[in-house]
Design an enzyme around this catalytic site. Sequence first.
Site, PDB file in Angstrom:
ATOM      1  N   SER A  11       0.849  -1.184   0.000  1.00 58.91           N
ATOM      2  CA  SER A  11       0.000   0.000   0.000  1.00 58.91           C
ATOM      3  C   SER A  11       0.887   1.236   0.000  1.00 58.91           C
ATOM      4  O   SER A  11       2.115   1.132   0.060  1.00 58.91           O
ATOM      5  CB  SER A  11      -0.896   0.013   1.232  1.00 58.91           C
ATOM      6  N   LYS A  12       0.253   2.396  -0.053  1.00 58.48           N
ATOM      7  CA  LYS A  12       1.009   3.658  -0.132  1.00 58.48           C
ATOM      8  C   LYS A  12       1.979   3.819   1.035  1.00 58.48           C
ATOM      9  O   LYS A  12       2.971   4.522   0.930  1.00 58.48           O
ATOM     10  CB  LYS A  12       0.043   4.840  -0.169  1.00 58.48           C
ATOM     11  N   ARG A  13       1.661   3.171   2.160  1.00 58.90           N
ATOM     12  CA  ARG A  13       2.559   3.225   3.319  1.00 58.90           C
ATOM     13  C   ARG A  13       3.971   2.779   2.963  1.00 58.90           C
ATOM     14  O   ARG A  13       4.941   3.176   3.592  1.00 58.90           O
ATOM     15  CB  ARG A  13       2.053   2.282   4.417  1.00 58.90           C
TER      16      ARG A  13
END
Length: 487
Positions: A246-248
């Site tokens: 994910s963007k994390r």
Amino acid sequence: MSIRVRFPPSPTGDLHVGGARTALFNWLFARKHGGVFVLRIEDTDRERSKPEHTETILHALKWLGLDWDEGPFFQSDGVDRHRGEARALLAAGEAFRDFMTQEELAAEQARRQPEGGLVDRRLAREIADGMAPGEAERRAEAGEPHAIRFRVPDGETTWSDMVHGEMRFENSDIDDLVILRSDGSPTYNLAVVSDDADERITHVIRGDDHLSNTPKQILLYEALGHPVPLFGHVPMILGSDGKRLSKRHGATSVGEYERQGLLAAAMVNFLALLGWSPGDDREQMTVEELIEAFSMERVLKKSSIFDLEKLAWLSGQHFNDLAAAELAPGLTERLVEAGLADAADLAARKDWYFELIDLLKSRCRNMNDLVDQAMPFVTDNLEIDEDAVEKHWLKDPEGVGARLRELARRLEASPWDETAIEAVIRGYAEELGMGAGKVIHPIRVAITGRTASPGIFHVLRLMGKDQVVERLSSAVTRLSKVRKTLS
Ligand code: GLU
């Protein structure tokens, strides 16, 4: 039989790295076997599909070099065909009309099983089959809204997956899925089967997240009398912590990497190694080598980790392999865009410019690094890093100022080749009884504005005598001001 594969993104956002990896595997498979790579935009979700997302996706595929042989086709253009397929299944008794809403169906389920319990996957069918003969047709003709559901046959569905081997699903675990909604729109499973059959797709290579759709689709192919393609499900991509990417974990859209100045060749290499390996210890590979080595048998069953450090490393490797002539156009474009250089001027100094690129590129992992490194050489307005000033000037502003003044004088009088420049600087350090580094560090700050650079003698020569003398002199001026404020 010639191989036909497809990549069918939904235009609901940017091209995600996972999608790009799927596209790449299909493309490599097609190129390896002389097959056809079809691009289809699955735009049937009216609300979330946007033309600008289609544009972004096409752009990202082009940037990666994943050229398609047919398409882009748009799924929405096939809606009449999708409806026709649903009607054909209805006529053959392989589908039925369902007049209940989701809520009514759930309420009926609850009434039959007040304690909760297993969902009855055949409830809608049972209700439909319980109607009086001709009733469903009468209600449909009267315009009563209804969905069309596929009548999942008894038995089990199996296929030999190109990645996972033998797969087996009990049909009793599969709902009688809706294929046409009450608003007349086809669902994903119907549309994708109809389109893949229409485009004569022979191999469906896609993410593991579609595994549970595959038995439904196989049953639909069979009911519609279409040849069933081969399926291969590639494992998920995980972030460095083992959680779903994910963007994390960093940028997940391909466009973001393009904007960061990453080389497409490095991105393709990196994506190819997510869940596949050539079977030897090669990591850095060109696209030609990838095509040559690619095979679905070598796709790993387990998920792969999106390792940004590896991407950065690969990027540096690919960057280094590029010739100055290949790097120059991109660098010029960025320098001009940033208002740092003039294209005609760089073109006029081609040999100098190419030598500069060759000098800098091994210190760079991408185009943005190269722009940054080239900056002190192409612009008159040198930006000096304050930490560098602190570290190499301000501990002894007076001494540094005096030495830079003397160096400017001696360098101005020196012939301009590396040996002569080196002799001046080392000779002066010796006279002073200082280590050469002590003299060189402040010069580097004055000339490049930074603490690190390629070999200083080469840097000075390339920078040119005038520029070097000027920068040393402005360093001296700046240092004399420091002395005044200190005293
Ligand atoms: N549009 C679907 C997706 O993006 C395609 C899935 C498939 O390959 O069948 O997930």
